[in-house]
Scaffold this motif. Structure first.
Motif, PDB file in Angstrom:
ATOM      1  N   VAL A  51       0.819  -1.208   0.000  1.00 16.40           N
ATOM      2  CA  VAL A  51       0.000   0.000   0.000  1.00 16.40           C
ATOM      3  C   VAL A  51       0.861   1.271   0.000  1.00 16.40           C
ATOM      4  O   VAL A  51       0.479   2.279  -0.593  1.00 16.40           O
ATOM      5  CB  VAL A  51      -1.009  -0.028   1.181  1.00 16.40           C
ATOM      6  CG1 VAL A  51      -0.301   0.114   2.515  1.00 16.40           C
ATOM      7  CG2 VAL A  51      -2.078   1.022   1.007  1.00 16.40           C
ATOM      8  N   HIS A  52       2.026   1.236   0.623  1.00 17.91           N
ATOM      9  CA  HIS A  52       2.896   2.424   0.623  1.00 17.91           C
ATOM     10  C   HIS A  52       3.370   2.764  -0.789  1.00 17.91           C
ATOM     11  O   HIS A  52       3.455   3.938  -1.157  1.00 17.91           O
ATOM     12  CB  HIS A  52       4.103   2.220   1.532  1.00 17.91           C
ATOM     13  CG  HIS A  52       3.752   2.141   2.986  1.00 17.91           C
ATOM     14  ND1 HIS A  52       4.686   1.842   3.948  1.00 17.91           N
ATOM     15  CD2 HIS A  52       2.589   2.314   3.650  1.00 17.91           C
ATOM     16  CE1 HIS A  52       4.110   1.830   5.135  1.00 17.91           C
ATOM     17  NE2 HIS A  52       2.833   2.106   4.976  1.00 17.91           N
ATOM     18  N   GLN A  55       0.536   4.506  -2.563  1.00 13.20           N
ATOM     19  CA  GLN A  55       0.397   5.898  -2.126  1.00 13.20           C
ATOM     20  C   GLN A  55       1.470   6.771  -2.773  1.00 13.20           C
ATOM     21  O   GLN A  55       1.195   7.894  -3.191  1.00 13.20           O
ATOM     22  CB  GLN A  55       0.504   5.995  -0.599  1.00 13.20           C
ATOM     23  CG  GLN A  55       0.394   7.409  -0.064  1.00 13.20           C
ATOM     24  CD  GLN A  55      -0.978   8.001  -0.266  1.00 13.20           C
ATOM     25  OE1 GLN A  55      -1.933   7.607   0.370  1.00 13.20           O
ATOM     26  NE2 GLN A  55      -1.090   8.950  -1.177  1.00 13.20           N
ATOM     27  N   VAL A  58       0.509   7.570  -6.346  1.00 14.01           N
ATOM     28  CA  VAL A  58      -0.557   8.571  -6.366  1.00 14.01           C
ATOM     29  C   VAL A  58       0.008   9.958  -6.062  1.00 14.01           C
ATOM     30  O   VAL A  58      -0.359  10.945  -6.709  1.00 14.01           O
ATOM     31  CB  VAL A  58      -1.682   8.191  -5.380  1.00 14.01           C
ATOM     32  CG1 VAL A  58      -2.661   9.340  -5.172  1.00 14.01           C
ATOM     33  CG2 VAL A  58      -2.420   6.951  -5.874  1.00 14.01           C
ATOM     34  N   LEU A  59       0.919  10.046  -5.099  1.00 18.29           N
ATOM     35  CA  LEU A  59       1.524  11.339  -4.773  1.00 18.29           C
ATOM     36  C   LEU A  59       2.287  11.912  -5.964  1.00 18.29           C
ATOM     37  O   LEU A  59       2.203  13.105  -6.248  1.00 18.29           O
ATOM     38  CB  LEU A  59       2.439  11.219  -3.553  1.00 18.29           C
ATOM     39  CG  LEU A  59       1.738  10.971  -2.221  1.00 18.29           C
ATOM     40  CD1 LEU A  59       2.766  10.695  -1.123  1.00 18.29           C
ATOM     41  CD2 LEU A  59       0.841  12.132  -1.846  1.00 18.29           C
ATOM     42  N   LYS A  62      -0.292  13.172  -8.485  1.00 17.50           N
ATOM     43  CA  LYS A  62      -0.899  14.424  -8.035  1.00 17.50           C
ATOM     44  C   LYS A  62       0.070  15.601  -8.095  1.00 17.50           C
ATOM     45  O   LYS A  62      -0.348  16.746  -8.187  1.00 17.50           O
ATOM     46  CB  LYS A  62      -1.469  14.257  -6.629  1.00 17.50           C
ATOM     47  CG  LYS A  62      -2.723  13.408  -6.602  1.00 17.50           C
ATOM     48  CD  LYS A  62      -3.316  13.336  -5.219  1.00 17.50           C
ATOM     49  CE  LYS A  62      -4.639  12.583  -5.231  1.00 17.50           C
ATOM     50  NZ  LYS A  62      -5.244  12.543  -3.878  1.00 17.50           N
ATOM     51  N   LEU A  85      -5.053   3.208  -9.082  1.00 22.04           N
ATOM     52  CA  LEU A  85      -4.157   4.300  -8.703  1.00 22.04           C
ATOM     53  C   LEU A  85      -4.225   5.488  -9.665  1.00 22.04           C
ATOM     54  O   LEU A  85      -3.641   6.531  -9.392  1.00 22.04           O
ATOM     55  CB  LEU A  85      -2.714   3.788  -8.625  1.00 22.04           C
ATOM     56  CG  LEU A  85      -2.466   2.661  -7.619  1.00 22.04           C
ATOM     57  CD1 LEU A  85      -1.055   2.126  -7.775  1.00 22.04           C
ATOM     58  CD2 LEU A  85      -2.737   3.130  -6.202  1.00 22.04           C
ATOM     59  N   ARG A 161       7.898   3.265  -3.032  1.00 26.40           N
ATOM     60  CA  ARG A 161       7.631   4.478  -2.253  1.00 26.40           C
ATOM     61  C   ARG A 161       8.915   5.247  -1.989  1.00 26.40           C
ATOM     62  O   ARG A 161       8.930   6.475  -2.006  1.00 26.40           O
ATOM     63  CB  ARG A 161       6.940   4.118  -0.941  1.00 26.40           C
ATOM     64  CG  ARG A 161       6.646   5.300  -0.029  1.00 26.40           C
ATOM     65  CD  ARG A 161       5.658   6.289  -0.686  1.00 26.40           C
ATOM     66  NE  ARG A 161       5.318   7.383   0.174  1.00 26.40           N
ATOM     67  CZ  ARG A 161       4.292   7.396   1.019  1.00 26.40           C
ATOM     68  NH1 ARG A 161       3.508   6.340   1.122  1.00 26.40           N
ATOM     69  NH2 ARG A 161       4.055   8.443   1.756  1.00 26.40           N
ATOM     70  N   CYS A 164       9.553   7.265  -5.045  1.00 27.49           N
ATOM     71  CA  CYS A 164       8.594   8.370  -5.113  1.00 27.49           C
ATOM     72  C   CYS A 164       8.969   9.471  -4.132  1.00 27.49           C
ATOM     73  O   CYS A 164       8.986  10.662  -4.487  1.00 27.49           O
ATOM     74  CB  CYS A 164       7.182   7.868  -4.825  1.00 27.49           C
ATOM     75  SG  CYS A 164       6.568   6.675  -6.031  1.00 27.49           S
ATOM     76  N   ASP A 165       9.285   9.088  -2.908  1.00 27.07           N
ATOM     77  CA  ASP A 165       9.665  10.077  -1.895  1.00 27.07           C
ATOM     78  C   ASP A 165      10.963  10.789  -2.268  1.00 27.07           C
ATOM     79  O   ASP A 165      11.105  11.990  -2.039  1.00 27.07           O
ATOM     80  CB  ASP A 165       9.791   9.426  -0.524  1.00 27.07           C
ATOM     81  CG  ASP A 165       8.451   9.124   0.136  1.00 27.07           C
ATOM     82  OD1 ASP A 165       7.387   9.498  -0.419  1.00 27.07           O
ATOM     83  OD2 ASP A 165       8.466   8.501   1.217  1.00 27.07           O
ATOM     84  N   ARG A 182      -1.126  16.129   2.581  1.00 29.48           N
ATOM     85  CA  ARG A 182      -1.689  16.129   1.223  1.00 29.48           C
ATOM     86  C   ARG A 182      -0.717  16.815   0.267  1.00 29.48           C
ATOM     87  O   ARG A 182       0.135  17.577   0.679  1.00 29.48           O
ATOM     88  CB  ARG A 182      -3.048  16.784   1.170  1.00 29.48           C
ATOM     89  CG  ARG A 182      -3.076  18.199   1.630  1.00 29.48           C
ATOM     90  CD  ARG A 182      -4.536  18.687   1.773  1.00 29.48           C
ATOM     91  NE  ARG A 182      -4.536  19.871   2.584  1.00 29.48           N
ATOM     92  CZ  ARG A 182      -4.606  21.103   2.089  1.00 29.48           C
ATOM     93  NH1 ARG A 182      -4.701  21.290   0.798  1.00 29.48           N
ATOM     94  NH2 ARG A 182      -4.596  22.142   2.888  1.00 29.48           N
TER      95      ARG A 182
END
Length: 184
Positions: A51-52, A55, A58-59, A62, A85, A161, A164-165, A182
């Motif tokens: 799930v991470h 997310q 999605v980040l 966005k 997603l 993740r 992404c981060d 957010r």
């Protein structure tokens, strides 16, 4: 003792590469999954996704960064996960490098503005072509040797993740996301 800032140990050259990313592409098996292949009694493939990682994808989306799943395997479950997603799925891809090149061309960006995360031989061509090549901690050596950076987490265990981060951090957006929960 205060915690060190995220990615404090990442070399500046990697952060510079991540700051340029406008498209992030991910292999699926061994990258967004742990690499296990399971089948139910009817022969349908079963995959589990962290799930991470979802997310993180999605980040990125966005934040205006293109996201694509690029896999050599047939679709179905990958297409469903991508739809959940809101990201692109490219399945049954024989030449991942050519697919990434066409995605970049469609977006009007250079390969140096793309990232690719992969874990094995089928990913190496794409990894060698892009501006930021990343491999999960447990990637095969051939992919690890082609990576600019390796995650701490293994495939399907948060490696996606981390990438992404890293991208969001390098682009100055991660701290704000964590502060207010957010994307802005």
């Amino acid at each position: 003792m205060p915690a060190s800032p995220p990615f404090a140990d990442v070399p500046g050259a990697i952060l510079a590469r991540a700051a340029r990313v406008r498209l992030a592409c991910f292999d699926v098996d061994g990258t967004l999954t742990n690499g296990d292949l399971a089948f139910d009694s009817d022969g349908r493939e079963i995959k589990t996704f962290h799930v991470h990682d979802g997310q993180g994808l999605v980040l990125l989306r966005k934040a205006g960064i293109g996201v694509a799943l690029v896999t050599a395997r047939k679709g179905g479950i990958v297409e469903r996960r991508a739809a959940d997603l809101g990201v692109e799925a490219h399945v049954h891809v024989a030449d991942k490098r050519a697919r990434v090149e066409s995605l970049c061309a469609a977006l009007g960006i250079g390969l140096d503005e793309a990232a690719f995360m992969g874990d094995d031989l089928a990913d190496v061509g794409a990894m060698r072509a892009v501006g930021l090549a990343v491999a999960p901690a447990d990637a095969h050596a051939c992919a690890g040797d082609s990576a600019h950076w390796r995650t701490r987490a293994g495939g399907g265990r948060g490696a996606g993740r981390e990438l992404c981060d890293l991208i969001l951090h390098a682009q100055g957006r991660l701290a704000g996301i964590h502060a207010d929960g957010r994307i802005s």
